[in-house]
Structures are given as C-alpha cells and as structure tokens.
Design a protein around this motif. Structure first.
Motif, PDB file in Angstrom:
ATOM      1  N   PRO A  82      -1.747  -2.899  14.275  1.00  0.00           N
ATOM      2  CA  PRO A  82      -1.553  -1.465  12.797  1.00  0.00           C
ATOM      3  C   PRO A  82      -2.112  -0.825  12.534  1.00  0.00           C
ATOM      4  O   PRO A  82      -2.958  -0.131  12.393  1.00  0.00           O
ATOM      5  N   ALA A  83      -3.065  -1.878  11.708  1.00  0.00           N
ATOM      6  CA  ALA A  83      -3.999  -1.003  10.500  1.00  0.00           C
ATOM      7  C   ALA A  83      -4.854  -1.211  11.827  1.00  0.00           C
ATOM      8  O   ALA A  83      -6.089  -0.348  11.173  1.00  0.00           O
ATOM      9  N   LEU A  86      -4.750   2.486  12.504  1.00  0.00           N
ATOM     10  CA  LEU A  86      -5.149   3.148  10.724  1.00  0.00           C
ATOM     11  C   LEU A  86      -6.584   3.459  11.015  1.00  0.00           C
ATOM     12  O   LEU A  86      -7.502   3.810  10.526  1.00  0.00           O
ATOM     13  N   SER A  93      -0.791   7.045   8.648  1.00  0.00           N
ATOM     14  CA  SER A  93      -0.041   6.721   8.020  1.00  0.00           C
ATOM     15  C   SER A  93       0.661   5.698   8.896  1.00  0.00           C
ATOM     16  O   SER A  93       0.635   4.911   9.896  1.00  0.00           O
ATOM     17  N   SER A  94       0.654   4.888   7.771  1.00  0.00           N
ATOM     18  CA  SER A  94       1.782   3.249   8.548  1.00  0.00           C
ATOM     19  C   SER A  94       2.776   3.617   9.530  1.00  0.00           C
ATOM     20  O   SER A  94       2.948   2.895  10.375  1.00  0.00           O
ATOM     21  N   GLU A  95       3.824   4.736   8.570  1.00  0.00           N
ATOM     22  CA  GLU A  95       4.826   4.782   9.385  1.00  0.00           C
ATOM     23  C   GLU A  95       4.596   5.585  11.575  1.00  0.00           C
ATOM     24  O   GLU A  95       4.977   5.049  12.105  1.00  0.00           O
ATOM     25  N   ALA A  97       1.591   4.804  12.941  1.00  0.00           N
ATOM     26  CA  ALA A  97       1.161   3.510  13.255  1.00  0.00           C
ATOM     27  C   ALA A  97       2.138   2.486  14.275  1.00  0.00           C
ATOM     28  O   ALA A  97       2.047   2.138  15.242  1.00  0.00           O
ATOM     29  N   GLN A  98       3.454   2.038  12.729  1.00  0.00           N
ATOM     30  CA  GLN A  98       4.391   1.426  13.162  1.00  0.00           C
ATOM     31  C   GLN A  98       5.236   2.544  14.494  1.00  0.00           C
ATOM     32  O   GLN A  98       6.113   1.860  15.637  1.00  0.00           O
TER      33      GLN A  98
END
Length: 162
Positions: A82-83, A86, A93-95, A97-98
């Motif tokens: 995920p990082a 990004l 956003s992290s959301e 990516a998740q």
C-alpha cells in the motif's frame, strides 16, 4: 507469456506468493498473508543478462551466494505494497490503496477457486484424498496496470526462505 511491464516495488520486480491448503476432496483455504518476493536488484528490462534484476525466486536467489538478503527480498503484500502504491502515485490516499489491495486479493482468491475447481474431477494429475491435506504455493504477478497474472502452482512449497 512474459510480463514486460511488471508493477515494481522499490524499483524491483516482484511476484506474489499465496499459500493455500487443500483439504480432502476438495475444500480450499486461502491464507490472506500473501508474500511479496522481490528480485535482488533494480529492474533493468533492457538487460536480460542481469539475472538478479529479473529473478524473483527466493530459493534460487539464496543458492546464488552471499548477496541474497532475505529482509530486502521477502516482504508482506498487505503491509508493504500500500505505501508503494501511494509513493508511485497510483493511489491518492491510504483508503484508496487499501481498496486496491482488497481488489487484488479478491482477484487472487477468485483465480485460486477457478484453478482448484478445474482439477476437482481430474484424477490423472491431482488426487485429493479424504481426510488428507496438501499445501500449495501459488505465484502471481501484477503488471504496471495492476492486472493480475497467475504464474504457477507449487505443490509442497519450500518454506525455508519465506
């Protein structure tokens, strides 16, 4: 087919290793802690002679000598990718990516289900037995457009490097 535009992790080629448990004839359990197995060196698509930038098989890498560093080559898909999505600007956003990770994981599970369903009645190459189980390591790769490709199924996978 060769995936000439793979998704990269920290500029290195990688494949995903999912572990599966096949029980009796046949119930399949997919372990969601998928591994991200990287090449040792930065990906150089134009230089096929540099195996270390193309080869993602950890067992073969470890046999090649002291340059294999497990902490560089074996990562966790859910924790580490995920990082990277990004960082590359593929997710905003992290959301997001998740959500991308969840989509990829669901696709891996779908392909796994189709794979084992195809062999359910095929006794010449796959022989599931009542009250028995087998481990499999399933290898996948993502291309630069996040399309998933199934690479291979490994019966009795080597857990030593992973």
């Amino acid at each position: 087919r060769y995936i000439d535009r793979p998704l990269l992790y920290r500029s290195r080629k990688f494949h995903l290793r999912a572990y599966v448990l096949a029980v009796s004839s046949i119930k399949v359990y997919f372990w969601n802690e998928v591994l991200l197995l990287c090449a040792q060196e930065e990906y150089l698509p134009e230089d096929l002679s540099r195996r270390e930038s193309h080869l993602t098989n950890t067992a073969v890498q470890a046999e090649r000598g002291e340059s294999f560093r497990e902490e560089d080559c074996v990562r966790l898909f859910n924790d580490d990718l995920p990082a990277e999505l990004l960082r590359q600007g593929r997710a905003q956003s992290s959301e997001e990516a998740q959500e991308m990770m969840s989509t990829i994981l669901r696709e891996m599970q779908r392909v796994t289900g189709e794979l084992f369903a195809a062999f359910k009645g095929e006794w010449s190459t796959f022989q599931p037995l009542p009250r028995c189980f087998e481990h499999f390591g399933l290898d996948f790769m993502l291309d630069a457009d996040l399309r998933l490709s199934f690479l291979e199924a490994n019966p009795c996978p080597d857990f030593k490097q992973t």
